[in-house]
Design a protein around this motif. Structure first.
Motif, PDB file in Angstrom:
ATOM      1  N   TRP A 410      -8.756  -1.279  11.023  1.00  0.00           N
ATOM      2  CA  TRP A 410      -7.718  -1.957  11.801  1.00  0.00           C
ATOM      3  C   TRP A 410      -8.339  -3.016  12.706  1.00  0.00           C
ATOM      4  N   ALA A 411      -9.526  -2.691  13.260  1.00  0.00           N
ATOM      5  CA  ALA A 411     -10.220  -3.675  14.090  1.00  0.00           C
ATOM      6  C   ALA A 411     -10.590  -4.903  13.265  1.00  0.00           C
ATOM      7  N   MET A 412     -11.071  -4.683  12.039  1.00  0.00           N
ATOM      8  CA  MET A 412     -11.426  -5.815  11.188  1.00  0.00           C
ATOM      9  C   MET A 412     -10.191  -6.596  10.758  1.00  0.00           C
ATOM     10  N   LEU A 413      -9.091  -5.883  10.525  1.00  0.00           N
ATOM     11  CA  LEU A 413      -7.853  -6.568  10.173  1.00  0.00           C
ATOM     12  C   LEU A 413      -7.388  -7.446  11.329  1.00  0.00           C
ATOM     13  N   ALA A 414      -7.528  -6.946  12.565  1.00  0.00           N
ATOM     14  CA  ALA A 414      -7.172  -7.760  13.731  1.00  0.00           C
ATOM     15  C   ALA A 414      -8.065  -8.992  13.818  1.00  0.00           C
ATOM     16  N   THR A 415      -9.363  -8.805  13.577  1.00  0.00           N
ATOM     17  CA  THR A 415     -10.279  -9.949  13.591  1.00  0.00           C
ATOM     18  C   THR A 415      -9.881 -10.973  12.539  1.00  0.00           C
ATOM     19  N   LEU A 416      -9.538 -10.507  11.361  1.00  0.00           N
ATOM     20  CA  LEU A 416      -9.185 -11.395  10.248  1.00  0.00           C
ATOM     21  C   LEU A 416      -7.918 -12.179  10.543  1.00  0.00           C
ATOM     22  N   THR A 417      -6.915 -11.523  11.111  1.00  0.00           N
ATOM     23  CA  THR A 417      -5.602 -12.153  11.269  1.00  0.00           C
ATOM     24  C   THR A 417      -5.438 -12.917  12.574  1.00  0.00           C
ATOM     25  N   LEU A 418      -6.293 -12.646  13.574  1.00  0.00           N
ATOM     26  CA  LEU A 418      -6.097 -13.258  14.885  1.00  0.00           C
ATOM     27  C   LEU A 418      -7.077 -14.374  15.188  1.00  0.00           C
ATOM     28  N   LEU A 438       0.627  -3.458  22.301  1.00  0.00           N
ATOM     29  CA  LEU A 438       0.938  -2.478  23.352  1.00  0.00           C
ATOM     30  C   LEU A 438       2.381  -2.006  23.244  1.00  0.00           C
ATOM     31  N   ALA A 439       3.284  -2.949  23.038  1.00  0.00           N
ATOM     32  CA  ALA A 439       4.681  -2.549  22.875  1.00  0.00           C
ATOM     33  C   ALA A 439       4.858  -1.684  21.631  1.00  0.00           C
ATOM     34  N   GLY A 440       4.207  -2.078  20.538  1.00  0.00           N
ATOM     35  CA  GLY A 440       4.296  -1.277  19.320  1.00  0.00           C
ATOM     36  C   GLY A 440       3.688   0.099  19.485  1.00  0.00           C
ATOM     37  N   ALA A 441       2.579   0.194  20.252  1.00  0.00           N
ATOM     38  CA  ALA A 441       1.947   1.492  20.481  1.00  0.00           C
ATOM     39  C   ALA A 441       2.863   2.414  21.267  1.00  0.00           C
ATOM     40  N   LEU A 442       3.573   1.860  22.245  1.00  0.00           N
ATOM     41  CA  LEU A 442       4.506   2.686  23.014  1.00  0.00           C
ATOM     42  C   LEU A 442       5.641   3.191  22.125  1.00  0.00           C
ATOM     43  N   VAL A 443       6.159   2.303  21.266  1.00  0.00           N
ATOM     44  CA  VAL A 443       7.213   2.740  20.332  1.00  0.00           C
ATOM     45  C   VAL A 443       6.666   3.794  19.372  1.00  0.00           C
ATOM     46  N   THR A 444       5.447   3.576  18.893  1.00  0.00           N
ATOM     47  CA  THR A 444       4.824   4.532  17.973  1.00  0.00           C
ATOM     48  C   THR A 444       4.664   5.903  18.621  1.00  0.00           C
ATOM     49  N   ALA A 445       4.170   5.915  19.855  1.00  0.00           N
ATOM     50  CA  ALA A 445       3.993   7.190  20.552  1.00  0.00           C
ATOM     51  C   ALA A 445       5.317   7.926  20.694  1.00  0.00           C
ATOM     52  N   ALA A 481       4.861  -9.726  15.201  1.00  0.00           N
ATOM     53  CA  ALA A 481       4.240  -9.243  13.965  1.00  0.00           C
ATOM     54  C   ALA A 481       3.288  -8.084  14.246  1.00  0.00           C
ATOM     55  N   GLN A 482       2.460  -8.200  15.284  1.00  0.00           N
ATOM     56  CA  GLN A 482       1.516  -7.136  15.605  1.00  0.00           C
ATOM     57  C   GLN A 482       2.234  -5.879  16.080  1.00  0.00           C
ATOM     58  N   GLY A 483       3.258  -6.047  16.889  1.00  0.00           N
ATOM     59  CA  GLY A 483       3.993  -4.880  17.360  1.00  0.00           C
ATOM     60  C   GLY A 483       4.671  -4.129  16.232  1.00  0.00           C
ATOM     61  N   LEU A 484       5.337  -4.853  15.357  1.00  0.00           N
ATOM     62  CA  LEU A 484       6.023  -4.208  14.228  1.00  0.00           C
ATOM     63  C   LEU A 484       5.027  -3.589  13.260  1.00  0.00           C
ATOM     64  N   PHE A 485       3.884  -4.268  13.045  1.00  0.00           N
ATOM     65  CA  PHE A 485       2.893  -3.727  12.121  1.00  0.00           C
ATOM     66  C   PHE A 485       2.229  -2.472  12.696  1.00  0.00           C
ATOM     67  N   ARG A 507      -4.788   2.783  17.509  1.00  0.00           N
ATOM     68  CA  ARG A 507      -4.350   1.474  17.043  1.00  0.00           C
ATOM     69  C   ARG A 507      -4.552   0.417  18.137  1.00  0.00           C
ATOM     70  N   MET A 508      -4.188   0.746  19.361  1.00  0.00           N
ATOM     71  CA  MET A 508      -4.346  -0.182  20.472  1.00  0.00           C
ATOM     72  C   MET A 508      -5.820  -0.506  20.699  1.00  0.00           C
ATOM     73  N   LEU A 509      -6.673   0.517  20.645  1.00  0.00           N
ATOM     74  CA  LEU A 509      -8.107   0.307  20.839  1.00  0.00           C
ATOM     75  C   LEU A 509      -8.681  -0.579  19.743  1.00  0.00           C
ATOM     76  N   ASP A 510      -8.292  -0.322  18.493  1.00  0.00           N
ATOM     77  CA  ASP A 510      -8.819  -1.111  17.377  1.00  0.00           C
ATOM     78  C   ASP A 510      -8.426  -2.581  17.484  1.00  0.00           C
TER      79      ASP A 510
END
Length: 717
Positions: A410-418, A438-445, A481-485, A507-510
């Motif tokens: 996930w960290a590498m995916l963030a690097t690739l896409t951002l 962060l918003a997506g992580a809160l919804v996920t939790a 996009a990041q929140g929904l993903f 996910r947030m850390l990665d």
């Protein structure tokens, strides 16, 4: 407020992303559910889902569904290789990182192959990233390949069959339409009153604009290194030149010579036949030969004086007109040859001049090698982008491996896409991505806490959420996009292992780790994107062009040879490479945002018409090649001195503009100087000046007009 609401509810904004979302969601969900619940093969399920997301969601392959399906089919063997190599190298962190460095650079650098190669590269990167993480399990390679193959197969079928888009006009159709317009203009000039109407000029301008790369959809641009793509690009450039030359002729200068009329009629016939050739018709051999004969007759009529004679048969105004008509003929002949090459390749019927069409008989791998060598240097934006993303992905893989980061891909995916091509764009993207994550992580939790281990809930919600994520994310931006993903990946992994709320934390850390790495390399590696490289490439282009202007003017004035043994004039290869680098830098510059949230960029570009700079390079190449072709008339001493002088003066203006554009020069922030196009030398009529003199002066005058447009062009891009 009304604009925001309109954007949210505008059907047009969501039409294309919605169609893509339906295809990707259907393929990803089908592959995942069949393998996960139908066949109880979770590894294959994971690879089927992420293959669909990588190649259907992360990749941005231009074109219609059938065109994208064809690209994906050709990429299947490469997908297998990436999965196999990623699996084998995941045994150690250092081997996985070394593989990431090589694979990351290679896939990113493949963008030199054109828009389709550039579009599929991010998805292929993900197909290496996914298997390159622990556990090291060569025994699961079979399931990984099965899942990958199923994902690609389903995506190919969906792209080809579901929600087909209307195909835009192809480049061949655009060029054929422009050629028909040129034929109509030539017919009007060949018949009384030998002038173009306002409607004719407008049609010629619109036809030429339709062939400009900015007005052509990415999938239809002839940007590849192969023979057909090069010939199509050559066809478009020659057709635009022909339209421009015909428009310049259409001022009504009285009754022309019969030889001039014959040339214009032959141009009209060849242009019409070329349009038919581009629409899969026969090669325009007979019209080509007719124009060659008509051009030869006109050239012989006004070719003198020869050495030892000082008597000119025609007035200067007539010689100027003959030179202009011969330029029209040369553009039409180049258009016909290029179109025949584009349609029939090695089986083209028209004779191919060796210098201008050097690629006609070159083997395809050598053409690829030529393109790769042309960009294998730090001045190429393709090389810069490949180095930046390869180093960033390698660093992310090392950090994930050394720190045993959970779900490190996930960290590498963030690097690739951002990671973006400019520092401002990267920081802006990272801020939005972290907020969205962060918003997506809160919804996920919250979802994980409420649903617990009930996989049926996640199975029902996953396809609906995918449809929302892939529809809303591309429209609303990287934060959404990041929140929904973030929620999407949680729904997936909750069906592969017992979920806990810690999944949102991971996910947030990665994403934080990947964002920081991408931002760091965005700052360290060419942080201003294409801005400086475009200025450097344009400055280098004009320096090379100035050298050719001086050499060509001297050759025309004194009859000295400047051609190399290969038949290509000296310096032309260097200028050709400079044009290629400038074109690629300009294309990237066009794609880079100029402001963020209303704030101007750190260094706004000066008012420069970059398109005029590129056209100055093309016009220098084409005009020089045409003027250096034998046979040559010999200029008298007065005309020779005048021509050499005006050539040096135009070259001096090129060097002035070059110095202003060069970011590493003595005055990198100096404005581009205004160029006066009314040189007295352009109107001079030396008593011993043959047609070659006026042809060369006309070329120099067109280059001066290009220079004037560079500084008086659009104030943005």
């Amino acid at each position: 407020m009304r604009g925001v609401v309109a954007r949210w509810w505008s059907p047009a904004a969501y039409a294309a992303p919605g169609r893509r979302a339906v295809r990707v969601s259907l393929v990803a969900a089908t592959g995942f559910y069949v393998f996960r619940y139908g066949l109880d093969r979770p590894v294959a399920a994971t690879y089927a889902l992420f293959t669909a997301i990588a190649l259907g969601g992360l990749s941005r392959i231009p074109g219609t569904g059938r065109q994208r399906a064809a690209v994906l089919l050709r990429a299947v063997p490469l997908c297998w290789v990436l999965v196999v190599v990623g699996t084998a190298l995941s045994v150690r962190t250092w081997s996985a990182a070394a593989g990431m460095l090589v694979v990351g650079f290679t896939l990113a650098f493949s963008a030199v192959g054109g828009p389709r190669a550039a579009g599929v590269a991010p998805g292929l990167q993900l197909l290496y990233i996914l298997p390159s993480f622990p556990p090291y399990d060569p025994g699961s390679l079979g399931d990984r390949l099965i899942g990958t193959s199923a994902g690609v197969a389903l995506l190919v079928a969906a792209e080809a069959l579901l929600l087909a888009e209307r195909a835009p006009p192809s480049y061949e159709e655009r060029a054929a339409g422009a050629a028909r317009t040129a034929a109509q203009c030539a017919r009007r000039l060949a018949a009384p009153p030998h002038a173009l109407t306002g409607a004719d000029r407008a049609a010629a301008w619109e036809a030429g604009q339709a062939l400009r790369p900015l007005h052509v959809p990415e999938a239809e641009r002839p940007a590849g290194p192969g023979r057909r793509a090069r010939a199509l690009a050559h066809t478009g450039l020659a057709t635009r030149t022909l339209l421009s030359r015909l428009t310049a002729l259409g001022t009504g200068r009285g009754e022309p010579d019969p030889e001039v009329t014959a040339v214009l009629r032959a141009v009209a016939e060849l242009a019409g036949a070329t349009a038919g050739c581009l629409r899969s018709g026969p090669s325009p051999l007979a019209p080509y030969e007719a124009l060659v004969a008509a051009r030869a007759r006109l050239s012989a009529l006004s070719a003198g004086p020869c050495r030892g004679t000082g008597v000119l048969r025609f007035a200067p105004a007539v010689l100027r007109g003959h030179a202009a008509v011969l330029e029209v003929a040369d553009a039409a002949l180049a258009m016909g040859v290029a179109a025949d090459l584009a349609v029939r390749g090695r089986h083209a019927a028209l004779p191919v001049p060796p210098g201008r069409f050097w690629y006609a008989t070159t083997w395809a791998p050598l053409l690829w090698g030529h393109r790769l060598r042309g960009h294998a240097g730090r001045r190429s934006v393709f090389f810069q982008n490949a180095v930046r993303i390869a180093l960033a992905l390698t660093a992310a893989r090392v950090v994930a491996g050394v720190d045993t980061l959970p779900h490190g891909f996930w960290a590498m995916l963030a690097t690739l896409t951002l990671t973006r091509t400019t520092m401002d764009a990267t920081w802006h993207t990272v801020r939005l991505a972290l907020s969205g994550t962060l918003a997506g992580a809160l919804v996920t939790a919250g979802i994980l806490a409420l649903a617990g281990t009930d996989t049926r809930f996640y199975a029902v919600l996953l396809p609906v959420w995918m449809l929302i994520a892939f529809t809303v994310g591309p429209v609303r931006g990287v934060g959404w996009a990041q929140g929904l993903f973030t929620v999407l990946v949680a729904l997936v992994f909750a069906q592969l292992a017992p979920p806990t709320w810690h999944l949102a934390e991971v996910r947030m850390l990665d994403v934080l780790v990947g964002s920081v790495i991408g931002a760091v390399f965005g700052v360290l590696a060419w942080p201003r994107g294409a801005h400086d490289e475009l200025r450097y490439a344009a400055a280098e282009l004009l320096r090379r062009a100035a050298e050719i202007v001086v050499a060509t003017s001297a050759s025309a004035a004194h009859g000295t040879a400047v051609a190399a043994p290969s038949g290509v004039p000296a310096g032309h290869r260097s200028l050709h490479r400079s044009v290629i680098l400038a074109e690629s830098a300009y294309a990237q510059f066009q794609s880079e945002p100029t402001h963020f949230g209303g704030r101007a960029p750190v260094a706004a570009p000066a008012a420069v018409d970059w398109q005029a700079t590129l056209m100055a390079g093309h016009h220098t190449l084409w005009g020089s090649q045409r003027l250096l072709e034998p046979p040559h008339a010999v200029l008298g001493p007065v005309a020779a001195e005048a021509l050499a002088g005006v050539g040096e003066r135009v070259a001096g203006r090129m060097l002035l503009v070059s110095a202003a554009l060069d970011p590493g020069g003595d005055t990198p922030s100096a404005p581009v100087p205004s160029i006066d196009v009314t040189f007295a030398e352009f109107a001079a009529e030396p008593p011993d000046a043959p047609r070659l003199y006026y042809a060369t002066v006309s070329w120099l005058e067109s280059l001066t007009a290009d220079l004037a447009r560079i500084s008086s062009g659009p104030r943005a891009r």
